[in-house]
Design a protein around this motif. Structure first.
Motif, PDB file in Angstrom:
ATOM      1  N   LEU A  62       5.407  -0.525   2.307  1.00 50.85           N
ATOM      2  CA  LEU A  62       4.729   0.719   2.681  1.00 50.85           C
ATOM      3  C   LEU A  62       4.952   1.841   1.674  1.00 50.85           C
ATOM      4  O   LEU A  62       4.531   2.976   1.917  1.00 50.85           O
ATOM      5  N   GLY A  63       5.590   1.548   0.554  1.00 47.23           N
ATOM      6  CA  GLY A  63       5.777   2.569  -0.474  1.00 47.23           C
ATOM      7  C   GLY A  63       6.829   3.573  -0.082  1.00 47.23           C
ATOM      8  O   GLY A  63       7.994   3.249   0.143  1.00 47.23           O
ATOM      9  N   GLY A  64       6.421   4.853   0.007  1.00 52.30           N
ATOM     10  CA  GLY A  64       7.342   5.902   0.406  1.00 52.30           C
ATOM     11  C   GLY A  64       8.058   6.586  -0.732  1.00 52.30           C
ATOM     12  O   GLY A  64       8.865   7.496  -0.512  1.00 52.30           O
ATOM     13  N   ASP A  65       7.774   6.200  -1.985  1.00 50.63           N
ATOM     14  CA  ASP A  65       8.512   6.767  -3.115  1.00 50.63           C
ATOM     15  C   ASP A  65       7.874   8.057  -3.623  1.00 50.63           C
ATOM     16  O   ASP A  65       6.698   8.325  -3.400  1.00 50.63           O
ATOM     17  N   PRO A 109      -2.873  16.773  -5.447  1.00 49.23           N
ATOM     18  CA  PRO A 109      -3.938  15.777  -5.258  1.00 49.23           C
ATOM     19  C   PRO A 109      -3.443  14.397  -4.851  1.00 49.23           C
ATOM     20  O   PRO A 109      -4.205  13.618  -4.278  1.00 49.23           O
ATOM     21  N   GLY A 110      -2.171  14.083  -5.152  1.00 51.00           N
ATOM     22  CA  GLY A 110      -1.681  12.740  -4.847  1.00 51.00           C
ATOM     23  C   GLY A 110      -0.812  12.638  -3.622  1.00 51.00           C
ATOM     24  O   GLY A 110      -0.349  11.546  -3.281  1.00 51.00           O
ATOM     25  N   TYR A 111      -0.581  13.772  -2.926  1.00 55.73           N
ATOM     26  CA  TYR A 111       0.315  13.777  -1.773  1.00 55.73           C
ATOM     27  C   TYR A 111      -0.479  13.945  -0.481  1.00 55.73           C
ATOM     28  O   TYR A 111      -1.306  14.847  -0.351  1.00 55.73           O
ATOM     29  N   LEU A 112      -0.183  13.088   0.483  1.00 55.78           N
ATOM     30  CA  LEU A 112      -0.824  13.151   1.787  1.00 55.78           C
ATOM     31  C   LEU A 112      -0.153  14.221   2.645  1.00 55.78           C
ATOM     32  O   LEU A 112       1.075  14.320   2.687  1.00 55.78           O
ATOM     33  N   ASP A 113      -0.961  15.015   3.338  1.00 59.93           N
ATOM     34  CA  ASP A 113      -0.416  15.958   4.313  1.00 59.93           C
ATOM     35  C   ASP A 113      -0.158  15.184   5.600  1.00 59.93           C
ATOM     36  O   ASP A 113      -1.043  15.020   6.442  1.00 59.93           O
ATOM     37  N   ILE A 114       1.051  14.703   5.744  1.00 62.72           N
ATOM     38  CA  ILE A 114       1.373  13.808   6.852  1.00 62.72           C
ATOM     39  C   ILE A 114       1.408  14.531   8.194  1.00 62.72           C
ATOM     40  O   ILE A 114       1.530  13.879   9.244  1.00 62.72           O
ATOM     41  N   SER A 115       1.271  15.859   8.182  1.00 63.62           N
ATOM     42  CA  SER A 115       1.205  16.590   9.457  1.00 63.62           C
ATOM     43  C   SER A 115      -0.174  16.503  10.086  1.00 63.62           C
ATOM     44  O   SER A 115      -0.332  16.794  11.265  1.00 63.62           O
ATOM     45  N   ARG A 116      -1.187  16.071   9.322  1.00 64.99           N
ATOM     46  CA  ARG A 116      -2.563  16.038   9.813  1.00 64.99           C
ATOM     47  C   ARG A 116      -2.849  14.706  10.511  1.00 64.99           C
ATOM     48  O   ARG A 116      -2.692  13.640   9.907  1.00 64.99           O
ATOM     49  N   PRO A 117      -3.274  14.709  11.762  1.00 63.64           N
ATOM     50  CA  PRO A 117      -3.599  13.450  12.451  1.00 63.64           C
ATOM     51  C   PRO A 117      -4.639  12.619  11.699  1.00 63.64           C
ATOM     52  O   PRO A 117      -4.528  11.384  11.636  1.00 63.64           O
ATOM     53  N   VAL A 157       0.870  -1.179   0.000  1.00 62.41           N
ATOM     54  CA  VAL A 157       0.000   0.000   0.000  1.00 62.41           C
ATOM     55  C   VAL A 157       0.905   1.227   0.000  1.00 62.41           C
ATOM     56  O   VAL A 157       1.624   1.472   0.969  1.00 62.41           O
ATOM     57  N   ASP A 158       0.883   1.987  -1.081  1.00 63.70           N
ATOM     58  CA  ASP A 158       1.836   3.079  -1.281  1.00 63.70           C
ATOM     59  C   ASP A 158       1.316   4.386  -0.698  1.00 63.70           C
ATOM     60  O   ASP A 158       0.201   4.808  -0.971  1.00 63.70           O
ATOM     61  N   SER A 159       2.146   5.023   0.119  1.00 62.38           N
ATOM     62  CA  SER A 159       1.883   6.357   0.654  1.00 62.38           C
ATOM     63  C   SER A 159       3.231   6.915   1.118  1.00 62.38           C
ATOM     64  O   SER A 159       4.190   6.149   1.242  1.00 62.38           O
ATOM     65  N   PRO A 160       3.380   8.198   1.353  1.00 61.37           N
ATOM     66  CA  PRO A 160       2.371   9.270   1.302  1.00 61.37           C
ATOM     67  C   PRO A 160       2.201   9.904  -0.077  1.00 61.37           C
ATOM     68  O   PRO A 160       1.449  10.851  -0.219  1.00 61.37           O
ATOM     69  N   GLY A 161       2.907   9.399  -1.104  1.00 61.90           N
ATOM     70  CA  GLY A 161       2.677   9.828  -2.474  1.00 61.90           C
ATOM     71  C   GLY A 161       1.817   8.816  -3.204  1.00 61.90           C
ATOM     72  O   GLY A 161       1.384   7.807  -2.633  1.00 61.90           O
ATOM     73  N   HIS A 162       1.534   9.061  -4.474  1.00 64.96           N
ATOM     74  CA  HIS A 162       0.741   8.142  -5.304  1.00 64.96           C
ATOM     75  C   HIS A 162      -0.630   7.862  -4.694  1.00 64.96           C
ATOM     76  O   HIS A 162      -1.152   6.751  -4.777  1.00 64.96           O
ATOM     77  N   MET A 163      -1.246   8.869  -4.092  1.00 64.62           N
ATOM     78  CA  MET A 163      -2.516   8.670  -3.394  1.00 64.62           C
ATOM     79  C   MET A 163      -3.673   9.423  -4.048  1.00 64.62           C
ATOM     80  O   MET A 163      -4.704   9.662  -3.408  1.00 64.62           O
ATOM     81  N   ASP A 164      -3.538   9.769  -5.325  1.00 64.79           N
ATOM     82  CA  ASP A 164      -4.574  10.549  -6.013  1.00 64.79           C
ATOM     83  C   ASP A 164      -5.961   9.923  -5.856  1.00 64.79           C
ATOM     84  O   ASP A 164      -6.945  10.612  -5.581  1.00 64.79           O
ATOM     85  N   HIS A 165      -6.034   8.617  -6.070  1.00 64.52           N
ATOM     86  CA  HIS A 165      -7.329   7.923  -6.034  1.00 64.52           C
ATOM     87  C   HIS A 165      -7.951   7.986  -4.641  1.00 64.52           C
ATOM     88  O   HIS A 165      -9.121   8.364  -4.482  1.00 64.52           O
ATOM     89  N   ILE A 166      -7.188   7.639  -3.625  1.00 64.81           N
ATOM     90  CA  ILE A 166      -7.720   7.642  -2.263  1.00 64.81           C
ATOM     91  C   ILE A 166      -8.080   9.058  -1.829  1.00 64.81           C
ATOM     92  O   ILE A 166      -9.149   9.304  -1.248  1.00 64.81           O
ATOM     93  N   LEU A 167      -7.196  10.006  -2.123  1.00 58.25           N
ATOM     94  CA  LEU A 167      -7.419  11.377  -1.655  1.00 58.25           C
ATOM     95  C   LEU A 167      -8.503  12.101  -2.437  1.00 58.25           C
ATOM     96  O   LEU A 167      -8.997  13.141  -1.980  1.00 58.25           O
ATOM     97  N   ALA A 168      -8.908  11.568  -3.586  1.00 60.98           N
ATOM     98  CA  ALA A 168     -10.064  12.149  -4.281  1.00 60.98           C
ATOM     99  C   ALA A 168     -11.318  12.016  -3.422  1.00 60.98           C
ATOM    100  O   ALA A 168     -12.237  12.845  -3.515  1.00 60.98           O
ATOM    101  N   PHE A 169     -11.358  10.985  -2.567  1.00 64.71           N
ATOM    102  CA  PHE A 169     -12.476  10.796  -1.639  1.00 64.71           C
ATOM    103  C   PHE A 169     -12.246  11.526  -0.314  1.00 64.71           C
ATOM    104  O   PHE A 169     -13.187  11.680   0.472  1.00 64.71           O
TER     105      PHE A 169
END
Length: 540
Positions: free
Chosen positions: A316-319, A284-292, A257-269
């Motif tokens: 865990l991805g990370g790329d 759109p594809g990057y997670l704001d990892i500062s947010r709980p 499961v790839d994160s915090p990048g490559h998350m366009d699909h999940i973060l669209a929701f």
């Protein structure tokens, strides 16, 4: 020579084109030897992978004489599934037209196919085996997995047309011999995946990594977040069936499961968790990892997949979170200046006022690594931003480094990751990337079966991107494993049947290289004429 695009569709796509990164010119990166293995003795029968040792002798035994599979030794009853699978495959391959009885006995007959688990000092790996076909057929191994490996060799021997007598003593050099399959962007049916597992097992590959999550989709049913599953996806029942099938073929299945990048699909929701930079640029594809809440979202998804899968590793991805060197340092890429919320989070979580956005990223991956470790998995991440010696913290060295890229010689080498305590997986993007692009299969000078067979070894890591050079890992630095990667950047570029057809030879040559035995012939052309035509494919 093409220049890299200024935009950032995917660095995997960039590598598919085989382009050279302009800033790499003139760096003098050392190149790998073009002859990574020696010949096997000419008397060895055609096998893939070739055996470590083969000694001819004895008259051989026609398989049609066999009427029983005899299980012997203290662990005899544990071998019934291996015996049943061998009996089935002998019939599917057209080698037998009668039923083989499977029984436990202390007195096997000369015409029996004998399977046993036994201590074998001459075999240094649990997946190794000894196969004797000189006077009867006997497969001995230190484990069930080793017995299974021996049955695959027996099938190949028999299918090659001859009935050679002799002894094969064989074992792998790498613990993990894997394929990564991108099911996040392209749907592959359960039957197709099972056929892939059969073929991998036939070639003694032992790990399938399912890349579940990508920018275009999520390939497995989710009950905690049902909205994220792609319209076509594997149900949990189908995944469990695949896991059962893989287990019977001694293939591990690792979730990815790839994160915090490559998350366009999940973060669209969940757009509230997208990273927004200081200048208002929304990624759109990057997670704001500062947010709980953002971190909780990924934890819930990862934990659900932990509970579904039973492999030993969780990827865990990370790329591709931080910019590549050619992307510069503008306000639209992630940096301490453009993403101050990451810096604030890093300083909060580390308690160090000198912490940076990199430390926030490391804290995020360490948190996920702790989660999967608590579920019994070994965590693994892509190597992009494992930066030994930078920042105030570090990625936990118990997390494995999946080494696909080295952008230039200012970046760490595979040896640097090993020195920092990380186990190494080789997924060299200049050789081992089978990529579906809008133009078809991605190309590069060595990104093909010939490049893999004639140049690449498990110790050949990327020296500089764009096929600008190789880095040979020094002796004494161990490699846990290596994997081919099937990336579906343009999922409709091929049907799953076309993927299977084109991937076949990639699997064959890769399987030879990761087994670690002397190569049977020097060139791919010779391999095609001497070995591949004789070995064939998995019985079906």
């Amino acid at each position: 020579m093409s220049a890299l695009p200024v935009s950032r569709p995917s660095r995997r796509t960039v590598l598919a084109a085989g382009v050279t990164v302009p800033l790499l010119a003139g760096l003098g990166v050392p190149t790998a030897s073009a002859s990574p293995g020696a010949r096997v003795v000419p008397t060895a029968p055609p096998l893939l992978p070739a055996p470590q040792r083969y000694s001819p002798g004895g008259p051989g035994l026609p398989i049609v004489a066999a009427r029983r599979i005899a299980l012997v030794g203290d662990e005899a009853d544990m071998l019934r599934s291996e015996a049943a699978l061998l009996a089935r495959d002998l019939r599917l391959a057209g080698l037998l037209d009668h039923h083989l009885e499977v029984l436990t006995t202390a007195r096997p007959r000369r015409t029996d196919i004998v399977l046993e688990v036994a201590d074998l000092p001459e075999v240094p790996h649990p997946e190794g085996y000894v196969l004797s076909t000189g006077h009867g057929i006997r497969i001995s191994a230190p484990s069930r997995a080793g017995v299974f490996s021996g049955t695959r060799t027996l099938l190949q021997l028999l299918r090659s047309g001859g009935r050679p007598g002799g002894v094969v003593v064989d074992w792998p050099e790498l613990d993990e011999r894997a394929l990564m399959l991108d099911i996040g962007r392209k749907y592959f049916s359960p039957d197709w995946i099972k056929a892939l597992i059969s073929e991998m097992a036939y070639l003694k590959m032992n790990t399938l990594q399912l890349h579940i999550s990508e920018g275009l989709g999520f390939g497995v049913e989710s009950e905690t977040h049902p909205e994220i599953a792609s319209p076509q996806h594997l149900t949990k029942a189908e995944v469990r069936d695949i896991l059962d099938f893989a287990r019977a073929h001694h293939v591990r299945v690792h979730p990815d499961v790839d994160s915090p990048g490559h998350m366009d699909h999940i973060l669209a929701f969940h757009p509230e968790h997208q990273l927004v930079l200081r200048d208002g640029t929304r990624h759109p594809g990057y997670l704001d990892i500062s947010r709980p809440g953002a971190r909780a979202l990924v934890r819930e998804i990862v934990e659900e997949m932990c509970e579904l899968f039973d492999g030993t590793v969780f990827h865990l991805g990370g790329d591709e979170y931080f910019p590549a060197p050619w992307q510069g340092t503008g306000p639209d890429v992630i940096s301490d200046e453009s993403a101050p919320q990451l810096v604030d989070y890093a300083r909060q979580v580390t308690g160090n006022p000198a912490a940076t956005a990199l430390d926030a990223y490391e804290a995020y991956l360490n948190e996920l690594a702790g989660l999967v470790r608590a579920h019994g998995f070994t965590p693994r991440v892509w190597n992009d931003d494992i930066r030994p010696g930078e920042g105030v913290s570090r990625i936990d060295p118990r997390t494995q480094a999946d080494v696909w890229i080295r952008w230039n010689t200012s970046k760490p080498t595979a040896a640097d990751y090993a020195a920092a305590g990380h186990d190494l997986i080789n997924s060299n993007g200049d050789y081992l990337y089978f990529i579906l692009t809008s133009e078809g299969l991605g190309q590069g000078p060595y990104k093909n079966p010939r490049g893999i067979y004639e140049r690449w070894t498990p110790r050949t890591f990327m020296g500089a991107a764009g096929s600008a050079g190789d880095f040979e890992l020094p002796a004494g630095r161990p490699v846990v494993g290596a994997h081919l990667s099937v990336w579906c950047d343009s999922p409709d570029a091929m049907t799953q049947e076309e993927v299977a057809e084109q991937l076949q030879e990639w699997l064959q040559v890769f399987a030879q290289q990761v087994w670690g035995s002397p190569r049977p012939v020097e060139s791919l052309a010779e391999l095609r004429s001497v070995v591949l035509s004789a070995v064939g494919t998995a019985p079906a």
